[in-house]
Design a protein around this motif. Structure first.
Motif, PDB file in Angstrom:
ATOM      1  N   ARG A   1       7.909  -4.259 -10.815  1.00  0.00           N
ATOM      2  CA  ARG A   1       6.762  -3.509 -11.334  1.00  0.00           C
ATOM      3  C   ARG A   1       5.486  -3.879 -10.598  1.00  0.00           C
ATOM      4  N   PHE A   2       4.653  -2.870 -10.414  1.00  0.00           N
ATOM      5  CA  PHE A   2       3.376  -3.057  -9.731  1.00  0.00           C
ATOM      6  C   PHE A   2       2.271  -2.354 -10.501  1.00  0.00           C
ATOM      7  N   LEU A   3       1.089  -2.953 -10.490  1.00  0.00           N
ATOM      8  CA  LEU A   3      -0.126  -2.248 -10.872  1.00  0.00           C
ATOM      9  C   LEU A   3      -0.539  -1.358  -9.703  1.00  0.00           C
ATOM     10  N   ILE A   4      -1.057  -0.176  -9.991  1.00  0.00           N
ATOM     11  CA  ILE A   4      -1.567   0.710  -8.948  1.00  0.00           C
ATOM     12  C   ILE A   4      -3.094   0.677  -9.021  1.00  0.00           C
ATOM     13  N   LEU A   5      -3.730   0.188  -7.960  1.00  0.00           N
ATOM     14  CA  LEU A   5      -5.172  -0.030  -7.947  1.00  0.00           C
ATOM     15  C   LEU A   5      -5.795   0.623  -6.712  1.00  0.00           C
ATOM     16  N   SER A   6      -7.074   0.902  -6.797  1.00  0.00           N
ATOM     17  CA  SER A   6      -7.782   1.456  -5.648  1.00  0.00           C
ATOM     18  C   SER A   6      -7.865   0.425  -4.529  1.00  0.00           C
ATOM     19  N   ASN A   7      -7.909   0.918  -3.307  1.00  0.00           N
ATOM     20  CA  ASN A   7      -8.052   0.069  -2.130  1.00  0.00           C
ATOM     21  C   ASN A   7      -9.536  -0.207  -1.912  1.00  0.00           C
TER      22      ASN A   7
ATOM     23  N   LYS B   1       0.865  -1.179   0.000  1.00  0.00           N
ATOM     24  CA  LYS B   1       0.000   0.000   0.000  1.00  0.00           C
ATOM     25  C   LYS B   1       0.895   1.220   0.000  1.00  0.00           C
ATOM     26  N   ASN B   2       0.608   2.187  -0.876  1.00  0.00           N
ATOM     27  CA  ASN B   2       1.463   3.374  -0.940  1.00  0.00           C
ATOM     28  C   ASN B   2       0.907   4.498  -0.061  1.00  0.00           C
ATOM     29  N   LYS B   3       1.602   5.637  -0.061  1.00  0.00           N
ATOM     30  CA  LYS B   3       1.232   6.744   0.823  1.00  0.00           C
ATOM     31  C   LYS B   3      -0.129   7.335   0.482  1.00  0.00           C
ATOM     32  N   ASP B   4      -0.606   7.100  -0.757  1.00  0.00           N
ATOM     33  CA  ASP B   4      -1.930   7.585  -1.163  1.00  0.00           C
ATOM     34  C   ASP B   4      -3.044   6.621  -0.770  1.00  0.00           C
ATOM     35  N   GLY B   5      -2.657   5.473  -0.199  1.00  0.00           N
ATOM     36  CA  GLY B   5      -3.637   4.467   0.179  1.00  0.00           C
ATOM     37  C   GLY B   5      -3.984   3.508  -0.925  1.00  0.00           C
ATOM     38  N   HIS B   6      -3.348   3.663  -2.104  1.00  0.00           N
ATOM     39  CA  HIS B   6      -3.608   2.752  -3.213  1.00  0.00           C
ATOM     40  C   HIS B   6      -2.883   1.423  -3.003  1.00  0.00           C
ATOM     41  N   VAL B   7      -3.445   0.382  -3.581  1.00  0.00           N
ATOM     42  CA  VAL B   7      -2.855  -0.953  -3.500  1.00  0.00           C
ATOM     43  C   VAL B   7      -1.882  -1.143  -4.657  1.00  0.00           C
TER      44      VAL B   7
END
Length: 283
Positions: A99-105, A41-47
């Motif tokens: 590499r990662f996909l950035i997805l909503s939590n 989980k990043n600082k924006d809360g995204h997965v």
């Protein structure tokens, strides 16, 4: 960088500004020296979902990109049940570019979420898969997949006495038998010792499931293999989302996705049966 210690004693540092997704159920966990990585989980809360196999990762990335840009009315119906997509990112982990996909939590609005990952389909390998892959997939989760058309790679509940999180992963799911599934579903929705909350949770699950079911009863765009439904709830809200799209293929035969629809129908039937029983007990 924060250091994480896994159950096998291996250690690795995750990049500053990220943390392990504590609520992850199913999927892969990080094991040093192997091509596995838990979600972050990043600082924006995204997965951040690890792309562990480039070809499959690119397929899933392409699926999200198609949904991101679609104006197709059928795909727009699907889009609301799928995590929001924010592109990809590359992070340095254990001296490797990952590499990662950035997805909503999907659970960010839930307090102490109860979560269940249900992988849908009697068949979880793509058509034309190598024989070794077919045999491996057919041997996994045979106690539920062959009879119900789905399997349970993992779920999370909270112990009512201790209040602590309890997780059950792939090993539990692989040994789960057909006759135990209904009771597991009942335990999952009975996390507040309140028939009212359980009923409202089931009603919400079923409302969303019927929309997904309706879509699959008409769509001839894709066939979904090894894709999951993610169920999550707390005492106020309940969500159903579709996740995991590395094995989605175009429906070139113009047929309905009967493999996915069969497993989906089983999930709907089980939840409906439990709801009927709870409502009968209240009257």
């Amino acid at each position: 960088m924060a250091e994480c210690v896994m159950e096998d004693g291996s250690r690795f540092a995750i990049p500053h500004g990220t943390e392990l997704l504590a609520e992850q159920v199913g999927g892969h966990e990080f094991i040093k020296g192997k091509q596995t990585m838990s979600m972050l989980k990043n600082k924006d809360g995204h997965v951040l979902k690890y792309i562990n196999k480039p070809i499959l990762g690119e397929k899933e990335n392409k699926f999200y990109e198609v949904l991101q840009n679609t104006e197709d009315p059928e795909l727009l119906k699907l889009k609301k049940f799928v995590p929001e997509y924010f592109g990809t990112t590359t992070l340095k982990i254990a001296n490797q570019d990952v590499r990662f996909l950035i997805l909503s939590n999907l659970i960010e609005d839930l307090h102490e979420p109860r979560i269940m990952d249900i992988k849908i389909g009697y068949q979880t390998h793509e058509p034309g898969a190598p024989k070794e892959k077919v045999l491996a997939e057919e041997s996994k989760y045979s106690g539920t997949k062959k009879s119900w058309g789905f399997c349970i790679p993992g779920y999370q509940i909270y112990n009512k006495e201790t209040g602590k999180r309890e997780k059950y992963g792939k090993d539990f799911g692989k040994h789960l038998q057909k006759d135990a599934v209904k009771n597991l579903f009942k335990t999952f929705v009975d996390q507040y010792s309140s028939p009212t909350i359980s009923i409202h949770t089931l009603q919400s699950f079923l409302h969303q499931l019927h929309q997904i079911q309706s879509w699959f009863e008409s769509q001839r765009i894709y066939h979904f293999y090894s894709s999951s439904l993610l169920f999550s709830y707390d005492e106020h809200r309940a969500h159903v989302h579709m996740i995991d799209f590395a094995h989605v293929i175009p429906a070139t035969d113009n047929n309905l996705d009967s493999n996915y629809l069969g497993g989906l129908n089983s999930v709907v039937k089980l939840f409906q049966t439990i709801l009927d029983e709870l409502q009968a007990d209240k009257t």
